[in-house]
Motif scaffolding. Structure first.
Motif, short mmCIF file in Angstrom:
data_model
loop_
_atom_site.label_atom_id
_atom_site.label_comp_id
_atom_site.label_asym_id
_atom_site.label_seq_id
_atom_site.Cartn_x
_atom_site.Cartn_y
_atom_site.Cartn_z
N ARG A 13 -23.11 -6.63 -15.06
CA ARG A 13 -21.84 -6.53 -16.13
C ARG A 13 -21.10 -7.67 -15.99
NH1 ARG A 13 -19.97 -0.90 -17.52
NH2 ARG A 13 -18.25 -1.79 -17.13
N GLN A 14 -20.93 -8.41 -14.84
CA GLN A 14 -19.91 -9.47 -14.70
C GLN A 14 -20.43 -10.97 -15.16
OE1 GLN A 14 -17.30 -7.90 -13.28
NE2 GLN A 14 -18.84 -6.23 -13.09
N THR A 15 -19.66 -11.67 -15.66
CA THR A 15 -19.97 -13.26 -16.04
C THR A 15 -18.95 -13.91 -15.04
OG1 THR A 15 -20.55 -12.27 -18.15
CG2 THR A 15 -20.04 -14.62 -17.96
N LEU A 17 -22.30 -13.48 -12.80
CA LEU A 17 -23.00 -12.50 -11.97
C LEU A 17 -22.72 -12.75 -10.51
CD1 LEU A 17 -25.05 -9.98 -11.49
CD2 LEU A 17 -26.87 -11.78 -11.19
N ILE A 18 -22.87 -14.21 -10.19
CA ILE A 18 -22.49 -14.58 -8.81
C ILE A 18 -21.44 -15.74 -8.83
CG2 ILE A 18 -23.29 -15.34 -6.56
CD1 ILE A 18 -24.14 -12.41 -7.17
N GLU A 19 -20.52 -15.87 -8.24
CA GLU A 19 -19.70 -17.06 -8.28
C GLU A 19 -20.31 -18.17 -7.66
OE1 GLU A 19 -16.85 -16.95 -9.97
OE2 GLU A 19 -16.25 -14.89 -10.20
N GLU A 20 -19.74 -19.46 -8.39
CA GLU A 20 -20.33 -20.55 -7.54
C GLU A 20 -19.80 -20.70 -6.09
OE1 GLU A 20 -20.14 -25.49 -8.33
OE2 GLU A 20 -19.15 -24.16 -9.64
N GLY A 21 -21.12 -20.99 -5.16
CA GLY A 21 -20.61 -20.99 -3.63
C GLY A 21 -20.47 -19.89 -3.17
N GLU A 22 -20.63 -18.69 -3.70
CA GLU A 22 -20.52 -17.31 -3.21
C GLU A 22 -21.57 -16.92 -2.24
OE1 GLU A 22 -18.16 -13.70 -5.02
OE2 GLU A 22 -20.16 -14.09 -5.79
N CYS A 123 -5.49 -6.47 -3.54
CA CYS A 123 -6.75 -5.68 -4.05
C CYS A 123 -6.57 -5.41 -5.63
CB CYS A 123 -7.09 -4.27 -3.37
SG CYS A 123 -8.19 -3.40 -4.00
N VAL A 124 -7.54 -6.19 -6.22
CA VAL A 124 -7.64 -6.16 -7.55
C VAL A 124 -8.94 -5.33 -7.98
CG1 VAL A 124 -7.35 -6.98 -9.96
CG2 VAL A 124 -6.16 -8.05 -7.91
N LYS A 125 -8.70 -4.20 -8.71
CA LYS A 125 -10.03 -3.58 -9.20
C LYS A 125 -10.65 -4.15 -10.49
CE LYS A 125 -11.85 1.20 -9.82
NZ LYS A 125 -11.75 2.57 -9.89
N ARG A 126 -11.69 -4.74 -10.40
CA ARG A 126 -12.16 -5.61 -11.51
C ARG A 126 -13.32 -4.88 -12.48
NH1 ARG A 126 -8.73 -9.17 -13.05
NH2 ARG A 126 -8.67 -10.89 -11.31
#
Length: 323
Positions: A13-15, A17-22, A123-126
């Motif tokens: 669901r994330q945009t 999906l995977i962060e760059e360099g993660e 902590c931030v719930k995304r």
């Protein structure tokens, strides 16, 4: 793209999906992630490492961490192991490095905010879906606590870790197996070595021991247990007997039957199928299992003779031979 695990489905669901360099830290085998763009993975699981490599991903396997600027931690079902992962990331990453954490609620994911708060980590719930939560945080400076513990059993010093089966105690099934074992000489293989109790017990009695496991924490625990007792043995990362060479006079095992929270007979069935080809002509397989697990039929398909040599209301010890 089809995602096969709840955590993978939440990440889908994330945009982006995977962060760059993660880096993916402790990821499961999720078909959507495996089949997607090439990723970087750090895992303690030899089987999982092999599957990610097969799909062309960059994999670091074992206890030595890669250099990471940002990480996505897949929270494990064992809280102490999750704390170990957090300590590793805080110790080895530059303070302020981006960190995302995804976890299943029934696997301890709901407790992630408290774990972060206890370390003064933001902590931030995304997101929240599929009974999972995704949190955003950042690493902080931190020392690496020593989570290795020691206990005594069978006259041995056993070194253990929260990420290893039977942490801090002698498992009842393993104790029954040891009590049922005769004197074993020659080459003996401990399949699924855990904290090394079987390996150390056998080596102490003169066997030439080889120990295998898919879990690098278990492999390190076995190395430490052997060293703590002044014993020697070969310790290898292997998916049961896949990386094992040669034949043995005996194979002993208390095989796992859980993967995360799910029942899986695959490790034991794989061992049973592979064992015959790694035993000498007079070699014997000794296997202990919970009594409700259906291992008699698979054993009888592979071996000429199968006996139950010990049994109680919970466990059963099998002896299988080629003739």
């Amino acid at each position: 793209m089809s995602f096969s695990t709840p955590m993978g489905q939440l990440l889908a669901r994330q945009t982006p999906l995977i962060e760059e360099g993660e880096w993916l830290v402790g990821p499961p085998l999720d078909e959507g992630l495996l089949a997607g763009p090439k990723l970087r993975v750090w895992t303690l699981d030899h089987l999982i490492a092999a599957r990610w490599r097969e799909q062309g991903h960059e994999v670091v396997e074992g206890l030595e961490p890669p250099q990471m600027a940002r990480a996505l931690l897949f929270w494990p079902k064992t809280m102490e192991l999750g704390r170990w992962w957090l300590a590793q990331l805080n110790h080895h990453c530059t303070p302020g490095s981006a960190l995302r954490i995804v976890g299943e609620h029934h696997g301890g994911g709901k407790r992630v905010p408290k774990e972060l708060e206890s370390r003064a980590m933001r902590c931030v719930k995304r997101d929240n879906a599929r009974r999972c939560s995704l949190y955003e945080s950042a690493t902080v400076a931190g020392d690496m606590p020593d989570q290795w513990g020691e206990f005594e059993a069978l006259g041995l010093r056993l070194i253990s870790h929260p990420g290893v089966f039977g942490h801090g105690r002698l498992d009842d099934g393993t104790a029954m197996l040891i009590e049922a074992l005769p004197a074993l000489a020659g080459r003996v293989l401990d399949a699924g070595c855990g904290d090394g109790v079987l390996s150390a017990w056998l080596a102490q009695r003169g066997a030439e021991v080889t120990a295998v496991d898919i879990n690098h924490l278990a492999l390190e625990a076995t190395r430490r247990t052997l060293a703590a007792n002044g014993l020697e043995g070969e310790v290898l990362a292997s998916n049961m007997l896949t990386e094992v060479e040669g034949r043995f006079d005996a194979i002993v095992s208390n095989p796992a039957f859980h993967q995360e929270r799910h029942l899986s007979l695959d490790p034991a069935r794989q061992l049973i199928e592979q064992a015959k080809n790694h035993l000498s002509a007079d070699g014997v397989l000794y296997l202990v299992a919970n009594g409700f697990l259906p291992y008699m039929a698979p054993l009888q398909r592979q071996f000429a003779r199968v006996d139950v040599v010990a049994e109680d209301r919970r466990y059963r010890v099998y002896r299988a031979s080629r003739r």
